[in-house]
Design a protein around this motif. Structure first.
Motif: not given
Length: 390
Positions: A187-193, A203-211, A223-230
């Motif tokens: 989800a961290a690599r490919t989910a659409e946020f 498609e690198d998990i660093s795109r979520l770093e800091g957020y 829990h749905n992984p994308q929903s949890a990260l969101e």
């Protein structure tokens, strides 16, 4: 034997007859009055009955219209959007309270009746939802639906420490049973946020770093992984969208990504008390006359290098310092390409409101506190002393 006189009986009977005749007209008159009070004009009775039925029907119709209007979201006025947060501690009663307080419904008892009839408890889930007053009861319940589970599902609390990286957060969530590490990584690599500050082309998990904002969260088990990260990203957005933060971002002349990157460096460097002071050193190096201080815009923060070496153990070696990576801030000037951790609000505020100082160097002492220096020689003397704890 008593004496009896013939005239006595006759006089008594005559008196009784007279009294009876005198009382009878009064009794007849009272009876006639009672009969008059009990009588009602038949036409008037019919009219009164019709009026009562009409009034009751109108009242019921009025109440029915009010309830139907609330159910179908009629006459709600100007459209407005609100955020409603549902936790695992909520019940249908508290959910109805929140909707009523947000002016999305008027009649809490009627919504609860509808919710029980439609088994809303099996649909509404924990989370933060954007709802609006154009939504009818069914749309409100659908708008609070979670793909991960309902209010009755098993939940787990997870506290995410400040300064954790995305990889560390994912491991923690997996350890707590929120979902598997593999699914979170995917989800961290490919989910659409749907956030401007997230690079959905990467498609690198660093795109979520800091957020992924550090906080305590309640998740469903599985829990749905994308929903949890969101949820973590949404929390970050809410913190950063405050009016004061936005004004300061404009004043700083730096992008939100730059501020969060600086905050992440602070978070990984701080001893827990000196975030604003570390921020002053970073800004002095980025903006100051580096040619006079020997820094030349080089931050030289090794925490960034370690981000590029996630499996590194032990002290940094000379070979590590030769790593060719934009995160190696001993080789590359300026900021790293992404944040290196997920900072808390204290470090974000330090990046926004740094202390003003002349310091360009700092080092950790044996007292577990940072010591600050304006010139390299003073810094070097400290590092070579027995007070240095690095």
């Amino acid at each position: 034997m008593a004496d009896f006189r013939k005239g006595d009986t006759a006089s008594w009977d005559a008196a009784q007859v007279r009294r009876g005749q005198a009382d009878r007209p009064q009794q007849n008159q009272s009876a006639r009055r009672r009969k008059k009070r009990r009588r009602m004009n038949p036409l008037l009775a019919v009219i009164l009955y019709v009026l009562i039925v009409v009034a009751a029907s109108a009242t019921m119709a009025g109440v029915g219209w009010l309830l139907a209007s609330d159910l179908c979201a009629f006459n709600r006025g100007a459209k407005m959007e609100v955020t409603v947060e549902i936790s695992a501690d909520d019940t249908l009663d508290t959910v109805a309270d929140k909707l009523q307080e947000a002016e999305l419904i008027q009649y809490k008892w009627f919504f609860k009746l509808f919710a029980k009839f439609t088994k809303a408890e099996d649909k509404i889930g924990i989370g933060t939802y954007r709802l609006n007053n154009d939504m009818d009861y069914h749309a409100l319940i659908s708008g609070m639906r979670s793909s991960s589970g309902s209010m009755s599902a098993e939940t787990v609390d997870v506290t995410i420490p400040e300064g954790y990286t995305v990889a560390q957060i994912i491991r923690l969530l997996a350890e707590k049973g929120v979902n598997t590490e593999e699914k979170f990584l995917e989800a961290a690599r490919t989910a659409e946020f749907n956030y401007d500050f997230i690079d959905n082309d990467s498609e690198d998990i660093s795109r979520l770093e800091g957020y992924l904002f550090p906080d305590t969260y309640q998740f469903y088990v599985n829990h749905n992984p994308q929903s949890a990260l969101e949820r973590l990203i949404r929390n970050f957005e809410q913190k950063m969208m405050g009016e004061d933060v936005q004004e300061e971002l404009e004043t700083s002349g730096r992008s939100m990504k730059e501020i969060v990157t600086i905050a992440s460096l602070i978070e990984r460097e701080t001893d827990g008390t000196d975030q604003a002071m570390i921020a002053s050193v970073i800004y002095n190096r980025l903006n100051g006359p580096g040619d006079k201080r020997g820094t030349y815009g080089m931050l030289q923060i090794d925490a960034a290098l370690l981000y590029a070496l996630p499996d590194h153990e032990g002290a940094i070696t000379n070979a590590d310092l030769e790593t060719d990576s934009p995160y190696n801030l001993r080789k590359y000037a300026g900021l790293p390409p992404t944040p290196i951790a997920n900072p808390g609000m204290t470090s974000i505020n330090a990046a926004l409101y740094p202390t003003s100082s002349d310091y360009y160097y700092y080092a950790l002492g044996t007292d577990h506190k940072h010591h600050y220096f304006t010139d390299y020689n003073s810094f070097l003397n400290f590092v070579n002393s027995d007070q240095y704890g690095g």
